[in-house]
Design a protein around this motif. Structure first.
Motif, PDB file in Angstrom:
ATOM      1  N   SER A   1     -24.390  -7.124  23.224  1.00 48.89           N
ATOM      2  CA  SER A   1     -23.136  -7.106  22.484  1.00 48.89           C
ATOM      3  C   SER A   1     -23.159  -6.025  21.410  1.00 48.89           C
ATOM      4  CB  SER A   1     -22.879  -8.475  21.853  1.00 48.89           C
ATOM      5  OG  SER A   1     -21.726  -8.459  21.045  1.00 48.89           O
ATOM      6  N   LYS A   2     -24.291  -5.886  20.730  1.00 49.16           N
ATOM      7  CA  LYS A   2     -24.411  -4.862  19.692  1.00 49.16           C
ATOM      8  C   LYS A   2     -24.234  -3.470  20.291  1.00 49.16           C
ATOM      9  CE  LYS A   2     -28.473  -3.812  18.026  1.00 49.16           C
ATOM     10  NZ  LYS A   2     -29.747  -3.909  17.268  1.00 49.16           N
ATOM     11  N   ASN A   3     -24.884  -3.218  21.413  1.00 50.45           N
ATOM     12  CA  ASN A   3     -24.745  -1.910  22.060  1.00 50.45           C
ATOM     13  C   ASN A   3     -23.310  -1.673  22.529  1.00 50.45           C
ATOM     14  OD1 ASN A   3     -27.458  -1.275  21.707  1.00 50.45           O
ATOM     15  ND2 ASN A   3     -28.060  -2.199  23.653  1.00 50.45           N
ATOM     16  N   GLY A   4     -22.698  -2.727  23.061  1.00 47.66           N
ATOM     17  CA  GLY A   4     -21.321  -2.596  23.522  1.00 47.66           C
ATOM     18  C   GLY A   4     -20.355  -2.300  22.382  1.00 47.66           C
ATOM     19  N   LEU A   5     -20.580  -2.938  21.236  1.00 53.44           N
ATOM     20  CA  LEU A   5     -19.714  -2.693  20.079  1.00 53.44           C
ATOM     21  C   LEU A   5     -19.898  -1.276  19.545  1.00 53.44           C
ATOM     22  CD1 LEU A   5     -20.113  -6.111  18.203  1.00 53.44           C
ATOM     23  CD2 LEU A   5     -18.172  -5.338  19.555  1.00 53.44           C
ATOM     24  N   LYS A   6     -21.121  -0.777  19.586  1.00 52.68           N
ATOM     25  CA  LYS A   6     -21.366   0.607  19.167  1.00 52.68           C
ATOM     26  C   LYS A   6     -20.657   1.584  20.096  1.00 52.68           C
ATOM     27  CE  LYS A   6     -25.828   0.027  16.815  1.00 52.68           C
ATOM     28  NZ  LYS A   6     -27.265   0.387  16.824  1.00 52.68           N
ATOM     29  N   LEU A   7     -20.740   1.319  21.403  1.00 53.52           N
ATOM     30  CA  LEU A   7     -20.059   2.176  22.369  1.00 53.52           C
ATOM     31  C   LEU A   7     -18.549   2.115  22.167  1.00 53.52           C
ATOM     32  CD1 LEU A   7     -19.990   3.976  24.872  1.00 53.52           C
ATOM     33  CD2 LEU A   7     -20.067   1.894  26.279  1.00 53.52           C
ATOM     34  N   GLN A   8     -18.032   0.922  21.937  1.00 52.13           N
ATOM     35  CA  GLN A   8     -16.593   0.766  21.711  1.00 52.13           C
ATOM     36  C   GLN A   8     -16.149   1.551  20.491  1.00 52.13           C
ATOM     37  OE1 GLN A   8     -14.147  -2.978  20.230  1.00 52.13           O
ATOM     38  NE2 GLN A   8     -14.789  -3.288  22.342  1.00 52.13           N
ATOM     39  N   ALA A   9     -16.975   1.522  19.425  1.00 50.34           N
ATOM     40  CA  ALA A   9     -16.641   2.262  18.208  1.00 50.34           C
ATOM     41  C   ALA A   9     -16.647   3.773  18.471  1.00 50.34           C
ATOM     42  CB  ALA A   9     -17.612   1.904  17.092  1.00 50.34           C
ATOM     43  N   SER A  10     -17.629   4.228  19.244  1.00 47.80           N
ATOM     44  CA  SER A  10     -17.692   5.659  19.570  1.00 47.80           C
ATOM     45  C   SER A  10     -16.466   6.087  20.361  1.00 47.80           C
ATOM     46  CB  SER A  10     -18.968   5.963  20.359  1.00 47.80           C
ATOM     47  OG  SER A  10     -20.126   5.691  19.583  1.00 47.80           O
ATOM     48  N   GLN A  11     -16.080   5.277  21.328  1.00 47.05           N
ATOM     49  CA  GLN A  11     -14.895   5.587  22.123  1.00 47.05           C
ATOM     50  C   GLN A  11     -13.643   5.606  21.240  1.00 47.05           C
ATOM     51  OE1 GLN A  11     -15.249   2.421  25.010  1.00 47.05           O
ATOM     52  NE2 GLN A  11     -16.177   3.763  26.541  1.00 47.05           N
ATOM     53  N   ALA A  12     -13.520   4.610  20.364  1.00 45.84           N
ATOM     54  CA  ALA A  12     -12.360   4.554  19.471  1.00 45.84           C
ATOM     55  C   ALA A  12     -12.326   5.759  18.537  1.00 45.84           C
ATOM     56  CB  ALA A  12     -12.384   3.257  18.669  1.00 45.84           C
ATOM     57  N   ASN A  13     -13.518   6.190  18.101  1.00 41.54           N
ATOM     58  CA  ASN A  13     -13.618   7.344  17.216  1.00 41.54           C
ATOM     59  C   ASN A  13     -13.108   8.606  17.910  1.00 41.54           C
ATOM     60  OD1 ASN A  13     -14.524   9.358  15.385  1.00 41.54           O
ATOM     61  ND2 ASN A  13     -16.093   7.978  14.636  1.00 41.54           N
ATOM     62  N   VAL A  14     -13.606   8.828  19.122  1.00 39.91           N
ATOM     63  CA  VAL A  14     -13.198  10.010  19.880  1.00 39.91           C
ATOM     64  C   VAL A  14     -11.701   9.972  20.187  1.00 39.91           C
ATOM     65  CG1 VAL A  14     -13.447  11.195  22.089  1.00 39.91           C
ATOM     66  CG2 VAL A  14     -15.484  10.396  20.870  1.00 39.91           C
ATOM     67  N   THR A  15     -11.215   8.805  20.602  1.00 40.72           N
ATOM     68  CA  THR A  15      -9.789   8.673  20.927  1.00 40.72           C
ATOM     69  C   THR A  15      -8.925   8.959  19.710  1.00 40.72           C
ATOM     70  OG1 THR A  15     -10.302   7.005  22.622  1.00 40.72           O
ATOM     71  CG2 THR A  15      -8.029   7.099  21.815  1.00 40.72           C
ATOM     72  N   TYR A  16      -9.369   8.481  18.545  1.00 41.37           N
ATOM     73  CA  TYR A  16      -8.588   8.686  17.329  1.00 41.37           C
ATOM     74  C   TYR A  16      -8.566  10.161  16.927  1.00 41.37           C
ATOM     75  CZ  TYR A  16      -6.983   8.108  12.502  1.00 41.37           C
ATOM     76  OH  TYR A  16      -6.294   8.193  11.329  1.00 41.37           O
ATOM     77  N   VAL A  17      -9.734  10.801  16.984  1.00 41.91           N
ATOM     78  CA  VAL A  17      -9.803  12.229  16.636  1.00 41.91           C
ATOM     79  C   VAL A  17      -8.939  13.040  17.587  1.00 41.91           C
ATOM     80  CG1 VAL A  17     -11.319  14.237  16.522  1.00 41.91           C
ATOM     81  CG2 VAL A  17     -12.065  12.073  15.528  1.00 41.91           C
ATOM     82  N   ASN A  18      -9.060  12.745  18.882  1.00 44.85           N
ATOM     83  CA  ASN A  18      -8.226  13.452  19.854  1.00 44.85           C
ATOM     84  C   ASN A  18      -6.745  13.209  19.602  1.00 44.85           C
ATOM     85  OD1 ASN A  18     -10.534  14.387  21.052  1.00 44.85           O
ATOM     86  ND2 ASN A  18     -10.485  12.948  22.768  1.00 44.85           N
ATOM     87  N   GLY A  19      -6.418  11.960  19.257  1.00 41.32           N
ATOM     88  CA  GLY A  19      -5.020  11.626  18.991  1.00 41.32           C
ATOM     89  C   GLY A  19      -4.469  12.372  17.794  1.00 41.32           C
ATOM     90  N   LEU A  20      -5.280  12.493  16.722  1.00 43.16           N
ATOM     91  CA  LEU A  20      -4.835  13.227  15.537  1.00 43.16           C
ATOM     92  C   LEU A  20      -4.610  14.704  15.856  1.00 43.16           C
ATOM     93  CD1 LEU A  20      -6.917  11.827  12.522  1.00 43.16           C
ATOM     94  CD2 LEU A  20      -4.494  11.510  13.017  1.00 43.16           C
ATOM     95  N   GLN A  21      -5.563  15.292  16.581  1.00 39.85           N
ATOM     96  CA  GLN A  21      -5.422  16.702  16.930  1.00 39.85           C
ATOM     97  C   GLN A  21      -4.202  16.933  17.819  1.00 39.85           C
ATOM     98  OE1 GLN A  21      -9.152  17.988  18.614  1.00 39.85           O
ATOM     99  NE2 GLN A  21     -10.169  18.119  16.622  1.00 39.85           N
ATOM    100  N   THR A  22      -3.999  16.024  18.767  1.00 37.75           N
ATOM    101  CA  THR A  22      -2.828  16.149  19.645  1.00 37.75           C
ATOM    102  C   THR A  22      -1.541  16.017  18.845  1.00 37.75           C
ATOM    103  OG1 THR A  22      -4.061  15.253  21.527  1.00 37.75           O
ATOM    104  CG2 THR A  22      -1.662  15.168  21.652  1.00 37.75           C
ATOM    105  N   LEU A  23      -1.503  15.049  17.925  1.00 37.36           N
ATOM    106  CA  LEU A  23      -0.312  14.848  17.108  1.00 37.36           C
ATOM    107  C   LEU A  23      -0.015  16.085  16.258  1.00 37.36           C
ATOM    108  CD1 LEU A  23       1.963  13.133  15.944  1.00 37.36           C
ATOM    109  CD2 LEU A  23       0.298  12.149  14.336  1.00 37.36           C
ATOM    110  N   ASN A  24      -1.049  16.631  15.608  1.00 43.53           N
ATOM    111  CA  ASN A  24      -0.846  17.828  14.779  1.00 43.53           C
ATOM    112  C   ASN A  24      -0.376  19.006  15.623  1.00 43.53           C
ATOM    113  OD1 ASN A  24      -1.621  16.506  12.419  1.00 43.53           O
ATOM    114  ND2 ASN A  24      -3.788  16.978  12.730  1.00 43.53           N
ATOM    115  N   ASN A  25      -0.933  19.109  16.826  1.00 47.52           N
ATOM    116  CA  ASN A  25      -0.510  20.196  17.716  1.00 47.52           C
ATOM    117  C   ASN A  25       0.947  20.012  18.141  1.00 47.52           C
ATOM    118  OD1 ASN A  25      -1.122  22.548  19.520  1.00 47.52           O
ATOM    119  ND2 ASN A  25      -0.714  21.029  21.115  1.00 47.52           N
TER     120      ASN A  25
END
Length: 442
Positions: A353-377
């Motif tokens: 569960s700990k590893n899965g939550l870390k992976l989920q956080a990494s995915q959410a982080n990347v998705t958010y950064v990509n979303g911000l860059q896409t929005l600004n673009n």
């Protein structure tokens, strides 16, 4: 915009509004309302109350257990017993029938017992309290899920409102341009095909606005559903898109223990605690149990029913009962081994569960950064599309550009608007997912 949204909602309401109160809510107001009215949270609160009663029920096992009893017998035929004949001077091998007892018998009694020591009871008492803790954490999980659902639905309404604003702006400027083109056509300055091109765009925008209004009405209903509010209640949103801050996430990478803030991890920890308590319960089966017993009985016997309760034959006792387990075919040993394996499995699940939550956080982080860059673009692209349309109109008015160029620029702006709206929604939703992934939603 709120007025237009209210008109759309009124048109889609199928029932008379039973509540005349106007709900002018911020995001937090909607969440707080959901905490009080959403069925999943209401049921979670009931589960906590049920767990409290479960603790009291388990505690009651260790309190004195008292019971009463009463009986009445009318012997239509008094039982007969055969006694050896030699008791009465008869030859050996013969039997004399004798009736013992009376026609009417009755008794009243009270019994009590008290656990003095029982290892499994002590473990069970602690387990019931842990079970209550599990119910509390399940309520927290329900609140988080409701928080996420309400927030996303709120953002969806705000984005739909923004989309409606952009559509109205495009329709207004396109209507002005269409009126000018029609006049120019009447004067013979432009061809009929120029009017037709812009009319097609105008009609498409009108249709898009009507579709968006219907979608907006539905989005309001989805939000109220997520809140546990009747969908016919009037709701106005107080927060605006400008009030929402898309935070910088640079500091999130420094938090290496964020998973401990996740309710899923906490629930897994509680699950381990319950498995350990079950192991203790199995081991406690090796221990003896000691109980105190007491009883009092009043007996009544008579051949006459009228005189049955005139004479009492009481009896009473107190005592201790000790039960010492000695051997049961290794059943307890194997039960302990099974519980030990269950503990090991739950610990493995916690690590996973700990590893899965870390992976989920990494995915959410990347998705958010990509979303911000896409929005600004998309913001930049939209600004460029507006400028291209402005220049195209000037060139067309000065006779150095074509109506096709203006129409193409208008189409590009509409496309940029749609991509901006989608990028805005994706960024907002990814922000909610990021906050959830890092345990920042409580």
């Amino acid at each position: 915009m709120c007025l237009l949204s209210g008109i759309a909602l009124k048109g889609f309401s199928q029932k008379a509004v039973p509540d005349t109160q106007k709900y002018n809510f911020s995001i937090q107001d909607c969440i707080n309302y959901a905490y009080e009215h959403q069925d999943s949270i209401v049921n979670a609160k009931l589960d906590i109350k049920s767990a409290e009663y479960k603790v009291k029920e388990t505690t009651g096992i260790g309190l004195p257990q008292v019971s009463g009893s009463a009986s009445f017998q009318d012997y239509l035929k008094i039982p007969t017993t055969l006694l050896p004949g030699q008791f009465f001077g008869q030859p050996a091998g013969t039997f004399i029938p004798v009736q013992f007892g009376v026609k009417y018998q009755s008794s009243f009694g009270i019994n009590a017992n008290q656990i003095l020591f029982d290892g499994s009871y002590l473990v069970g008492l602690k387990a019931s309290r842990t079970y209550k803790e599990l119910s509390i954490r399940n309520q927290v999980r329900s609140k988080i899920e409701v928080n996420v659902g309400v927030t996303k639905a709120y953002y969806q309404v705000l984005v739909s409102n923004e989309q409606l604003t952009l559509l109205n702006a495009n329709i207004n400027q396109l209507k002005q341009q269409m009126d000018e083109t029609v006049q120019q056509n009447k004067q013979g300055v432009v061809e009929k095909i120029d009017v037709d091109r812009i009319s097609v765009q105008y009609n498409n925008l009108i249709t898009s606005r009507e579709n968006t209004i219907r979608s907006l009405a539905l989005n309001y209903q989805v939000l109220k559903f997520q809140m546990g509010m009747p969908i016919e209640y009037p709701l106005i949103l107080r927060d605006k898109l400008n009030d929402i801050k898309l935070d910088d996430i640079a500091d999130l990478g420094n938090d290496t223990t964020f998973y401990k803030n996740r309710i899923e991890y906490n629930l897994a920890e509680t699950g381990i605690e319950l498995k350990k308590l079950d192991l203790k319960r199995q081991k406690s089966q090796y221990l003896p149990t000691l109980k105190f017993d007491a009883s009092y009985t009043s007996s009544y016997q008579n051949n006459s029913f009228g005189n049955l309760y005139k004479m009492n034959f009481p009896s009473s006792y107190i005592g201790l009962s000790l039960n010492v387990p000695i051997f049961n075919g290794f059943q307890r040993l194997n039960q302990v081994k099974q519980s030990q394996i269950a503990v090991l499995k739950s610990q493995n699940d916690l690590e996973n569960s700990k590893n899965g939550l870390k992976l989920q956080a990494s995915q959410a982080n990347v998705t958010y950064v990509n979303g911000l860059q896409t929005l600004n673009n998309q913001k930049r692209n939209r600004a460029l599309a507006e400028e291209v349309l402005r220049v195209s109109k000037i060139k067309y008015q000065q006779g150095v550009g074509s109506s096709l160029e203006v129409t193409t620029a208008q189409t590009a702006l509409e496309d940029a608007d749609n991509k901006y709206i989608q990028g805005l929604y994706d960024a907002l939703i990814s922000k909610v997912d990021l906050d959830k992934a890092y345990g920042r939603i409580k």
